[in-house]
Design a protein around this motif. Structure first.
Motif, mmCIF file in Angstrom:
data_model
loop_
_atom_site.group_PDB
_atom_site.id
_atom_site.type_symbol
_atom_site.label_atom_id
_atom_site.label_comp_id
_atom_site.label_asym_id
_atom_site.label_seq_id
_atom_site.Cartn_x
_atom_site.Cartn_y
_atom_site.Cartn_z
ATOM 1 N N ASN A 34 0.806 -1.232 0.000
ATOM 2 C CA ASN A 34 0.000 0.000 0.000
ATOM 3 C C ASN A 34 0.835 1.276 0.000
ATOM 4 O OD1 ASN A 34 -2.679 -1.175 0.160
ATOM 5 N ND2 ASN A 34 -2.137 -1.823 2.234
ATOM 6 N N LYS A 35 2.127 1.172 -0.175
ATOM 7 C CA LYS A 35 2.999 2.334 0.013
ATOM 8 C C LYS A 35 2.738 3.453 -0.995
ATOM 9 C CE LYS A 35 6.891 0.372 -2.622
ATOM 10 N NZ LYS A 35 6.862 1.332 -3.731
ATOM 11 N N ASP A 36 2.184 3.130 -2.144
ATOM 12 C CA ASP A 36 1.954 4.161 -3.160
ATOM 13 C C ASP A 36 0.538 4.748 -3.113
ATOM 14 O OD1 ASP A 36 4.542 3.927 -4.191
ATOM 15 O OD2 ASP A 36 3.961 2.251 -5.481
ATOM 16 N N ARG A 37 -0.257 4.326 -2.163
ATOM 17 C CA ARG A 37 -1.609 4.882 -2.046
ATOM 18 C C ARG A 37 -1.542 6.307 -1.501
ATOM 19 N NH1 ARG A 37 -5.306 0.142 0.599
ATOM 20 N NH2 ARG A 37 -6.829 1.836 0.637
ATOM 21 N N ASN A 38 -2.202 7.204 -2.191
ATOM 22 C CA ASN A 38 -2.178 8.620 -1.844
ATOM 23 C C ASN A 38 -3.148 8.922 -0.707
ATOM 24 O OD1 ASN A 38 -1.508 11.339 -2.118
ATOM 25 N ND2 ASN A 38 -3.150 11.712 -3.601
ATOM 26 N N VAL A 39 -2.822 9.882 0.149
ATOM 27 C CA VAL A 39 -3.751 10.373 1.165
ATOM 28 C C VAL A 39 -3.926 11.867 0.979
ATOM 29 C CG1 VAL A 39 -3.204 8.557 2.838
ATOM 30 C CG2 VAL A 39 -1.929 10.715 2.895
ATOM 31 N N CYS A 40 -4.952 12.422 1.584
ATOM 32 C CA CYS A 40 -5.243 13.852 1.459
ATOM 33 C C CYS A 40 -4.702 14.583 2.686
ATOM 34 C CB CYS A 40 -6.747 14.081 1.328
ATOM 35 S SG CYS A 40 -7.180 15.830 1.176
ATOM 36 N N ASN A 41 -3.808 15.537 2.466
ATOM 37 C CA ASN A 41 -3.180 16.210 3.607
ATOM 38 C C ASN A 41 -4.060 17.264 4.260
ATOM 39 O OD1 ASN A 41 -3.089 18.304 1.750
ATOM 40 N ND2 ASN A 41 -0.854 18.413 1.638
ATOM 41 N N LEU A 42 -5.339 17.317 3.865
ATOM 42 C CA LEU A 42 -6.268 18.271 4.474
ATOM 43 C C LEU A 42 -7.098 17.659 5.600
ATOM 44 C CD1 LEU A 42 -7.544 20.046 1.227
ATOM 45 C CD2 LEU A 42 -5.861 20.900 2.878
ATOM 46 N N LEU A 43 -7.041 16.344 5.764
ATOM 47 C CA LEU A 43 -7.831 15.694 6.815
ATOM 48 C C LEU A 43 -6.923 15.331 7.987
ATOM 49 C CD1 LEU A 43 -10.681 14.674 7.554
ATOM 50 C CD2 LEU A 43 -9.971 12.417 6.750
ATOM 51 N N TYR A 44 -7.268 15.866 9.160
ATOM 52 C CA TYR A 44 -6.496 15.647 10.384
ATOM 53 C C TYR A 44 -7.322 14.873 11.403
ATOM 54 C CZ TYR A 44 -3.571 19.551 8.676
ATOM 55 O OH TYR A 44 -2.760 20.371 7.942
ATOM 56 N N PHE A 45 -6.641 14.146 12.279
ATOM 57 C CA PHE A 45 -7.281 13.505 13.426
ATOM 58 C C PHE A 45 -6.694 14.134 14.692
ATOM 59 C CE2 PHE A 45 -6.340 9.506 10.704
ATOM 60 C CZ PHE A 45 -7.232 9.933 9.738
ATOM 61 N N THR A 46 -7.485 14.241 15.735
ATOM 62 C CA THR A 46 -6.948 14.776 16.982
ATOM 63 C C THR A 46 -7.648 14.151 18.180
ATOM 64 O OG1 THR A 46 -6.283 16.840 18.081
ATOM 65 C CG2 THR A 46 -8.526 16.740 17.242
ATOM 66 N N HIS A 47 -6.918 14.053 19.281
ATOM 67 C CA HIS A 47 -7.522 13.586 20.529
ATOM 68 C C HIS A 47 -6.927 14.384 21.677
ATOM 69 C CE1 HIS A 47 -3.913 11.012 21.308
ATOM 70 N NE2 HIS A 47 -3.988 10.775 20.012
ATOM 71 N N ALA A 48 -7.689 14.479 22.771
ATOM 72 C CA ALA A 48 -7.284 15.279 23.911
ATOM 73 C C ALA A 48 -7.977 14.770 25.165
ATOM 74 C CB ALA A 48 -7.632 16.760 23.688
ATOM 75 N N ILE A 49 -7.431 15.169 26.310
ATOM 76 C CA ILE A 49 -7.963 14.775 27.611
ATOM 77 C C ILE A 49 -8.774 15.927 28.218
ATOM 78 C CG2 ILE A 49 -7.349 14.008 29.955
ATOM 79 C CD1 ILE A 49 -6.714 11.985 27.806
ATOM 80 N N ILE A 50 -9.813 15.593 28.924
ATOM 81 C CA ILE A 50 -10.600 16.598 29.621
ATOM 82 C C ILE A 50 -9.904 16.961 30.924
ATOM 83 C CG2 ILE A 50 -12.823 17.083 30.720
ATOM 84 C CD1 ILE A 50 -13.921 14.909 28.683
ATOM 85 N N GLU A 51 -9.613 18.234 31.102
ATOM 86 C CA GLU A 51 -8.893 18.674 32.313
ATOM 87 C C GLU A 51 -9.755 18.525 33.570
ATOM 88 O OE1 GLU A 51 -7.651 22.681 31.515
ATOM 89 O OE2 GLU A 51 -5.761 22.001 30.639
#
Length: 306
Positions: free
Chosen positions: A289-306
């Protein structure tokens, strides 16, 4: 294991009425299906239930017109390069995160905008955890009907909470469904926030911060602000903006690139982790799968509730 044709025939026999109007929910299920039918050593994610959420007419068309489907897929990839692969990486990343969280003492999972999410039924660690699926009644009604047809009943560990997140506060309905504010909870929002107005996004994040136990966390994906307002310099960004507006599910919320930590810290979250396209490509797309392209506009994020 059933072949694709056998699965398609089963679905065509049991699902014979019009689907609901959420094109994006069905679209996400469709590319989960497309990945799941690949050989085990090639697929990035696996969802044996995705096929149950696809319009039977689409399945029949795919089966009878393989060359046209291939051409359409190639045309879509040229129009929105990397978006399907980024969506597939999102499924895998969220699967891995949920599974790890379950192993580390997660007590509740709340899936906001659940759509046709099937994690509660296919991730083994979730079967001992209370899962709350929150979504618009129209989409959720078909989801419940489909789950009954797959399993002959609804699983005890899943609570279905019908809410229009654009107009309703989830507080009371979640409590009525058995949500415990003191327990360690993961709030998962996959493919959701960019369809909601900024004010609603702020209200959801405020609700989470004020109604979750110690160690609770959030996980979501987002697009840059420039994609939402149509000012993105990249052609793929403008195409994403225009395409979703044309299908009646326009983008409404984005986060300026490079500001996610500030954005979430101001809203009471900490330990913010941002995952870029370059990072998730390195995680999952190697070998065959090394040549499969991805879109650099989609991000993932996670965080903790203080």
């Amino acid at each position: 294991m059933e072949t694709l044709d056998e699965k398609e025939n089963k679905i065509l026999n049991i699902m014979n009425r019009k689907r609901p109007s959420s094109k994006t929910a069905e679209g996400v299920a469709l590319y989960r299906l497309g990945e799941s039918i690949k050989p085990e050593d090639e697929r990035i994610c696996y969802d044996p239930y995705a096929i149950y959420f696809i319009n039977p007419d689409i399945l029949e068309f795919v089966r009878n017109n393989p060359e046209k489907v291939k051409a359409d897929a190639e045309r879509y990839e040229r129009f929105l390069p990397g978006m399907v692969n980024s969506g597939i990486a999102r499924v895998r990343y969220f699967d891995d995160f949920v599974g790890k969280s379950a192993d580390e003492g997660l007590e509740q999972l709340i899936i906001l905008g659940a759509g046709y999410d099937t994690r509660a039924y296919r991730i083994e660690g979730l079967k001992a955890i209370k899962v709350f699926e929150v979504d618009h009644p129209d989409t959720q009604n078909l989801k419940i009907e489909t789950i009954r047809k797959i399993f002959n009943s609804l699983p005890d560990h899943v609570a279905y909470v019908p809410i229009d997140l654009a107009t309703e506060n989830p507080d009371q309905k979640l409590q009525d469904a058995g949500y415990n504010k003191s327990e360690k909870t993961l709030f998962l929002m996959e493919g959701l926030l960019y369809y909601l107005p900024p004010k609603v996004v702020d209200e959801i994040l405020a609700f989470i911060r004020m109604n979750a136990g110690t160690g609770s966390s959030i996980l979501f994906d987002y697009l840059p602000e420039s994609v939402i307002d149509g000012s993105c310099e990249l052609e793929v960004g403008r195409n994403i903006h225009n395409h979703l507006a044309q299908v009646g599910e326009p983008l409404k919320f984005g986060i300026k690139e490079g500001t996610i930590e500030t954005f979430l810290t101001k809203r009471g979250f900490s330990e913010v982790q941002n995952v870029t396209a370059e990072e998730y490509k390195k995680m999952y797309f190697h070998g065959i799968n090394k040549d499969r392209n991805v879109c650099n506009l989609l991000y993932f994020t996670h965080a903790i509730i203080e």
